[in-house]
Design an enzyme around this catalytic site. Structure first.
Site, PDB file in Angstrom:
ATOM      1  N   THR A  41     -17.548 -21.523  -9.335  1.00 47.60           N
ATOM      2  CA  THR A  41     -17.979 -21.506 -10.733  1.00 47.60           C
ATOM      3  C   THR A  41     -16.828 -21.859 -11.669  1.00 47.60           C
ATOM      4  OG1 THR A  41     -19.620 -19.851 -10.189  1.00 47.60           O
ATOM      5  CG2 THR A  41     -19.029 -20.023 -12.493  1.00 47.60           C
ATOM      6  N   TYR A  54     -26.169 -23.818 -13.984  1.00 48.86           N
ATOM      7  CA  TYR A  54     -24.970 -24.649 -13.839  1.00 48.86           C
ATOM      8  C   TYR A  54     -24.836 -25.059 -12.393  1.00 48.86           C
ATOM      9  CZ  TYR A  54     -22.558 -20.839 -11.511  1.00 48.86           C
ATOM     10  OH  TYR A  54     -22.212 -19.881 -10.608  1.00 48.86           O
ATOM     11  N   THR A 120     -16.724 -17.124  -6.219  1.00 54.20           N
ATOM     12  CA  THR A 120     -16.586 -15.676  -6.023  1.00 54.20           C
ATOM     13  C   THR A 120     -17.491 -15.122  -4.922  1.00 54.20           C
ATOM     14  OG1 THR A 120     -18.193 -15.281  -7.765  1.00 54.20           O
ATOM     15  CG2 THR A 120     -15.869 -15.264  -8.400  1.00 54.20           C
ATOM     16  N   ASP A 121     -18.546 -15.873  -4.550  1.00 54.36           N
ATOM     17  CA  ASP A 121     -19.513 -15.323  -3.578  1.00 54.36           C
ATOM     18  C   ASP A 121     -18.851 -14.941  -2.256  1.00 54.36           C
ATOM     19  OD1 ASP A 121     -21.515 -15.682  -5.400  1.00 54.36           O
ATOM     20  OD2 ASP A 121     -22.435 -17.407  -4.417  1.00 54.36           O
ATOM     21  N   LYS A 193     -16.852  -7.983  -3.750  1.00 57.50           N
ATOM     22  CA  LYS A 193     -17.696  -8.431  -4.866  1.00 57.50           C
ATOM     23  C   LYS A 193     -18.809  -7.405  -5.009  1.00 57.50           C
ATOM     24  CE  LYS A 193     -20.155 -12.246  -6.991  1.00 57.50           C
ATOM     25  NZ  LYS A 193     -20.467 -13.658  -7.053  1.00 57.50           N
ATOM     26  N   GLU A 314     -22.702   9.371  14.790  1.00 56.87           N
ATOM     27  CA  GLU A 314     -23.977   9.632  15.467  1.00 56.87           C
ATOM     28  C   GLU A 314     -24.147   8.748  16.697  1.00 56.87           C
ATOM     29  OE1 GLU A 314     -27.657  10.553  13.195  1.00 56.87           O
ATOM     30  OE2 GLU A 314     -26.441  10.030  11.458  1.00 56.87           O
TER      31      GLU A 314
HETATM   32  N1  GLU Z   1     -22.104 -19.539  -5.944  1.00 60.25           N
HETATM   33  C1  GLU Z   1     -20.937 -19.604  -6.725  1.00 60.25           C
HETATM   34  C2  GLU Z   1     -19.695 -19.613  -5.840  1.00 60.25           C
HETATM   35  O1  GLU Z   1     -19.414 -18.700  -5.125  1.00 60.25           O
HETATM   36  C3  GLU Z   1     -21.013 -18.545  -7.707  1.00 60.25           C
HETATM   37  C4  GLU Z   1     -19.947 -17.603  -7.756  1.00 60.25           C
HETATM   38  C5  GLU Z   1     -18.765 -17.969  -8.577  1.00 60.25           C
HETATM   39  O2  GLU Z   1     -17.967 -18.826  -8.297  1.00 60.25           O
HETATM   40  O3  GLU Z   1     -18.663 -17.221  -9.523  1.00 60.25           O
HETATM   41  O4  GLU Z   1     -19.027 -20.591  -5.855  1.00 60.25           O
END
Ligand code: GLU
Length: 357
Positions: A41, A54, A120-121, A193, A314
């Site tokens: 992103t 986007y 970020t994913d 995350k 367990e």
């Molecule tokens: N799907 C995107 C990625 O991981 C969204 C997450 C981001 O970069 O904020 O590239």
């Protein structure tokens, strides 16, 4: 008069040379940081600055650097485009490319640190992978953004500024691979995350963040306790691919045959994102036992976001041949298991890796 003109011209030339020598010397004093871009992103663009639609990985690294005011006052910067994807498309191939390039760069005295821009994913997985295979104590910092570059209040430029400031800081040596987002510094081991879209998504709920970086001012509070980088036994030297490891998500009345399907598809390891303390129903436990008897490594992790999975809770792990993920969430347990499977190991050796890394 003619002589006077020549003297003036010569004086001007000498002054220009001196100014350029001073400017060069000042430039040389800054640390040398390389930014490796992979997309996400932070490199995303959308048609509207206030809409949520986007596409990731649209802007190239040179344009990303140019968009951050004063970033070149922190370090001499070079950018390299390693990939340009949304991190849902991150792959083992890109991980290996990144690791090899970073190890090569950090061996050189001309590179003081590396920043990686990343979606970020799956950023926590890439950070953890690099934490295990980078052979240097120089700073390696991942960053990204939750809002695309075209959004109102895009968070990417300040995250990138802060990431470069951290990578350029002599204080940041020996902390392993770090993630910088939203003014916070997290260790690759602990960061998760936690939210789908808010900017404060990255947190270290089990151990806490390791520092802050606010408009480039770096404060580090504590070193991560788990083994990393120069203390790690893992290496990807000459490695072209990693063994297949799959994750199965636990739930009430889960289907045990998912384990058999993964084994048939060629998985050498399986991580179960179990319920609670890494639990699964009786049928799945029997399927797991069958898999471990066939030489597949089965790791019990948890679908719960916070807390460790404990040995012999367990489930009698020695009896079932299962391994506990300890503090690692399922996606990080998978990364460790892929690297661990490059070598044959005893149950104790395998279990200890999950405790130590
Ligand atoms: N799907 C995107 C990625 O991981 C969204 C997450 C981001 O970069 O904020 O590239």
């Amino acid at each position: 008069m003619k002589n006077m003109k020549t003297i003036c011209r010569n004086l001007l030339a000498v002054t220009l040379i001196v100014v350029s020598i001073i400017a060069n010397a000042q430039e040389k004093k800054l640390p040398n940081i390389v930014i490796l871009a992979t997309g996400g992103t932070i490199a995303g663009a959308g048609a509207s600055s206030t809409g949520s639609a986007y596409t990731s990985g649209q802007v190239k690294i040179e344009a990303m650097i140019d968009a951050v005011p004063n970033i070149r006052t922190l370090a001499n910067l070079k950018g390299e485009q390693i990939a340009n994807v949304g991190s849902q498309d991150m792959s083992v191939k890109v991980w290996l490319d990144l690791a090899n390039r970073i190890n090569e760069l950090l061996k050189s005295k001309d590179c003081d640190g590396v920043v990686i821009t990343h979606g970020t994913d799956t950023q926590e997985e890439t950070a953890f992978f690099l934490n295990l295979v980078i052979k240097s104590d120089k700073p390696v910092v991942l960053t990204g953004s939750m809002r695309p570059s075209t959004a109102l209040s895009a968070d990417g430029p300040l995250n990138m500024y802060n990431a470069v400031a951290l990578a350029a800081s002599p204080k940041a040596k020996g902390y392993g691979v770090m993630v910088v987002m939203n003014d916070e510094i997290h260790s690759a081991h602990a960061v998760k995350k936690m939210m789908s879209t808010p900017v404060q998504t990255f947190q270290s709920p089990d151990e806490g963040m390791i520092g802050t970086v606010i408009f480039g001012d770096v404060q580090l509070f504590h070193k991560p306790h788990s083994l990393n980088t120069t203390a790690s036994e893992f290496s990807v030297d000459g490695v072209k691919e990693l063994p297949r490891v799959d994750i199965v998500y636990g739930c009430a009345d889960m289907s045990p045959d998912l384990i058999d399907i993964m084994v048939k598809a060629g998985a050498k390891g399986i991580v179960i994102a179990g319920v609670g303390d890494g639990n699964m129903n009786a049928g799945t436990l029997e399927a797991a036992k069958k898999a471990t008897k066939a030489g597949i490594i089965v790791v019990r992790a948890t679908r719960v976001p916070i807390g460790a999975v404990l040995i012999n809770g367990e489930v009698n792990d020695k009896e079932y041949g299962t391994i506990c993920s300890d503090e690692l969430n399922p996606q990080k347990a998978r990364v460790l298991l892929m690297l661990a499977l490059l070598k044959k190991r005893s149950w104790d050796d395998m279990q200890n890796l999950f405790i130590n890394y």
